[in-house]
Write an enzyme that holds these catalytic residues in place. Sequence first.
Site, PDB file in Angstrom:
ATOM      1  N   LYS A   1      13.103   3.213   3.046  1.00 48.59           N
ATOM      2  CA  LYS A   1      13.308   2.003   2.922  1.00 48.59           C
ATOM      3  C   LYS A   1      13.330   1.194   1.902  1.00 48.59           C
ATOM      4  O   LYS A   1      14.368   0.807   0.820  1.00 48.59           O
ATOM      5  CB  LYS A   1      13.367   0.432   4.091  1.00 48.59           C
ATOM      6  CG  LYS A   1      11.099   0.444   4.594  1.00 48.59           C
ATOM      7  CD  LYS A   1      11.532   0.127   5.523  1.00 48.59           C
ATOM      8  CE  LYS A   1       9.637   0.216   5.454  1.00 48.59           C
ATOM      9  NZ  LYS A   1       8.578   0.203   4.675  1.00 48.59           N
TER      10      LYS A   1
ATOM     11  N   ARG B   1       5.846  -6.198  10.694  1.00 50.85           N
ATOM     12  CA  ARG B   1       5.681  -4.582  11.448  1.00 50.85           C
ATOM     13  C   ARG B   1       4.972  -4.740  13.193  1.00 50.85           C
ATOM     14  O   ARG B   1       4.555  -3.882  12.616  1.00 50.85           O
ATOM     15  CB  ARG B   1       4.466  -4.223  10.078  1.00 50.85           C
ATOM     16  CG  ARG B   1       5.105  -3.175   9.526  1.00 50.85           C
ATOM     17  CD  ARG B   1       3.070  -2.812   8.232  1.00 50.85           C
ATOM     18  NE  ARG B   1       3.453  -1.551   7.876  1.00 50.85           N
ATOM     19  CZ  ARG B   1       4.510  -1.111   6.383  1.00 50.85           C
ATOM     20  NH1 ARG B   1       4.914  -2.429   6.410  1.00 50.85           N
ATOM     21  NH2 ARG B   1       4.389  -0.222   5.662  1.00 50.85           N
TER      22      ARG B   1
ATOM     23  N   ARG C   1       6.329  13.032  -1.407  1.00 47.62           N
ATOM     24  CA  ARG C   1       6.442  11.851  -2.200  1.00 47.62           C
ATOM     25  C   ARG C   1       4.109  11.690  -2.364  1.00 47.62           C
ATOM     26  O   ARG C   1       3.955  11.137  -4.138  1.00 47.62           O
ATOM     27  CB  ARG C   1       5.980  10.242  -1.438  1.00 47.62           C
ATOM     28  CG  ARG C   1       5.601   9.623  -2.399  1.00 47.62           C
ATOM     29  CD  ARG C   1       6.693   7.913  -1.313  1.00 47.62           C
ATOM     30  NE  ARG C   1       5.724   7.639  -0.163  1.00 47.62           N
ATOM     31  CZ  ARG C   1       6.144   6.815   0.269  1.00 47.62           C
ATOM     32  NH1 ARG C   1       7.273   6.455   0.722  1.00 47.62           N
ATOM     33  NH2 ARG C   1       4.820   6.898   1.726  1.00 47.62           N
TER      34      ARG C   1
ATOM     35  N   ARG D   1       0.136   8.502  -3.926  1.00 48.22           N
ATOM     36  CA  ARG D   1      -0.596   7.391  -3.400  1.00 48.22           C
ATOM     37  C   ARG D   1      -1.389   7.501  -2.724  1.00 48.22           C
ATOM     38  O   ARG D   1      -1.647   8.658  -1.788  1.00 48.22           O
ATOM     39  CB  ARG D   1       0.751   6.741  -2.731  1.00 48.22           C
ATOM     40  CG  ARG D   1       0.592   4.921  -3.619  1.00 48.22           C
ATOM     41  CD  ARG D   1       2.262   4.815  -2.774  1.00 48.22           C
ATOM     42  NE  ARG D   1       2.128   4.209  -0.809  1.00 48.22           N
ATOM     43  CZ  ARG D   1       3.294   3.828  -0.759  1.00 48.22           C
ATOM     44  NH1 ARG D   1       4.200   3.587  -1.137  1.00 48.22           N
ATOM     45  NH2 ARG D   1       3.206   3.259   0.608  1.00 48.22           N
TER      46      ARG D   1
ATOM     47  N   ARG E   1      -0.696   6.122  10.283  1.00 53.94           N
ATOM     48  CA  ARG E   1       0.230   4.985   9.297  1.00 53.94           C
ATOM     49  C   ARG E   1       1.852   5.183  10.531  1.00 53.94           C
ATOM     50  O   ARG E   1       2.011   4.335  10.714  1.00 53.94           O
ATOM     51  CB  ARG E   1       0.477   5.419   8.604  1.00 53.94           C
ATOM     52  CG  ARG E   1      -0.624   4.745   7.251  1.00 53.94           C
ATOM     53  CD  ARG E   1      -0.030   4.768   6.133  1.00 53.94           C
ATOM     54  NE  ARG E   1       1.393   4.455   5.624  1.00 53.94           N
ATOM     55  CZ  ARG E   1       1.543   5.406   4.167  1.00 53.94           C
ATOM     56  NH1 ARG E   1       1.567   6.403   3.729  1.00 53.94           N
ATOM     57  NH2 ARG E   1       2.887   4.675   3.952  1.00 53.94           N
TER      58      ARG E   1
HETATM   59  P1  ADP Z   1       5.157   2.475   3.820  1.00 48.72           P
HETATM   60  O1  ADP Z   1       6.454   1.629   3.674  1.00 48.72           O
HETATM   61  O2  ADP Z   1       5.310   3.805   2.966  1.00 48.72           O
HETATM   62  O3  ADP Z   1       4.224   2.377   5.184  1.00 48.72           O
HETATM   63  P2  ADP Z   1       4.090  -0.126   2.315  1.00 48.72           P
HETATM   64  O4  ADP Z   1       3.779   0.219   0.959  1.00 48.72           O
HETATM   65  O5  ADP Z   1       5.295  -0.903   2.906  1.00 48.72           O
HETATM   66  O6  ADP Z   1       5.108   1.682   2.683  1.00 48.72           O
HETATM   67  O7  ADP Z   1       3.229  -0.734   3.321  1.00 48.72           O
HETATM   68  C1  ADP Z   1       1.935  -0.124   2.591  1.00 48.72           C
HETATM   69  C2  ADP Z   1       0.762  -0.509   3.180  1.00 48.72           C
HETATM   70  O8  ADP Z   1       0.776  -1.926   3.051  1.00 48.72           O
HETATM   71  C3  ADP Z   1       0.475  -0.601   4.701  1.00 48.72           C
HETATM   72  O9  ADP Z   1      -0.290   0.763   5.629  1.00 48.72           O
HETATM   73  C4  ADP Z   1      -0.602  -1.376   5.339  1.00 48.72           C
HETATM   74  O10 ADP Z   1      -1.378  -0.934   4.996  1.00 48.72           O
HETATM   75  C5  ADP Z   1       0.519  -2.636   4.137  1.00 48.72           C
HETATM   76  N1  ADP Z   1       1.103  -2.820   4.999  1.00 48.72           N
HETATM   77  C6  ADP Z   1       2.188  -3.564   3.842  1.00 48.72           C
HETATM   78  N2  ADP Z   1       2.713  -4.535   5.019  1.00 48.72           N
HETATM   79  C7  ADP Z   1       2.355  -4.704   5.890  1.00 48.72           C
HETATM   80  C8  ADP Z   1       2.277  -5.801   7.340  1.00 48.72           C
HETATM   81  N3  ADP Z   1       3.947  -6.293   7.309  1.00 48.72           N
HETATM   82  N4  ADP Z   1       1.688  -5.998   7.989  1.00 48.72           N
HETATM   83  C9  ADP Z   1       0.578  -5.102   7.737  1.00 48.72           C
HETATM   84  N5  ADP Z   1       0.072  -4.588   6.535  1.00 48.72           N
HETATM   85  C10 ADP Z   1       1.390  -4.167   5.255  1.00 48.72           C
END
Ligand code: ADP
Length: 191
Positions: free
Chosen positions: A13, A88, A127, A133, A144
């Site tokens: 995404k 989320r 990745r 990361r 996750r």
């Molecule tokens: P991915 O889509 O690969 O999980 P993101 O870059 O979107 O990675 O998010 C990385 C981390 O940031 C998540 O695993 C979480 O810990 C935190 N995070 C991001 N967006 C949110 C959210 N809306 N609510 C809570 N935690 C978030």
Amino acid sequence: MRIVLLGAPGSGKGTQAVRLVEQLELPHISTGELLRSAVEAGTELGQKAKTVIDRGELVSDDIMLGLITQRLSRDDAKKGFILDGYPRNITQAKALDEILERQGQAMVEVLHIDVDAELLLQRIAGRAAEEGRSDDAEEVVRKRLRIYAEQTAPVVEYYTAKGVLSRVLGEGSVEEVFQRIMSVLLMHTES
Ligand code: ADP
């Protein structure tokens, strides 16, 4: 256009968001990126978030609400946005509804980028090797994905029930997925 992208870690995404931003000239709002910038800047919020992110857990709804409210109130978000990483869970989905209602722009277009679980693991392993990361270590990734299934999958149901969600198959090349997304959007702007 106000677009919400939903998809598991590794669904692509973020990559699709970047393509969409180029095509539609809308701001890309990625909560993952916002959090990683806060971590890098070493702000108090960033320090709190880092431990949680590295464990593969979700940052608290309170912190996220502050972050997203602030970002959505900026001028560039008035004409629309590509939202990536929020909501989320159901609490966040309802919070987003309220923010948008207050701004008088309740309609969103939700795209669910759907990818088979096995393929997700393979992609994230790739990745992790490339980008390093800190939350891409295998054990953390499993967590996750579990949290996605438990907390974010219900958000897919939530928007499906509202009739605003389209499912897009996230397998195949970046270009193929992008074309699928664009045809959904085109269909909806025409109707
Ligand atoms: P991915 O889509 O690969 O999980 P993101 O870059 O979107 O990675 O998010 C990385 C981390 O940031 C998540 O695993 C979480 O810990 C935190 N995070 C991001 N967006 C949110 C959210 N809306 N609510 C809570 N935690 C978030």
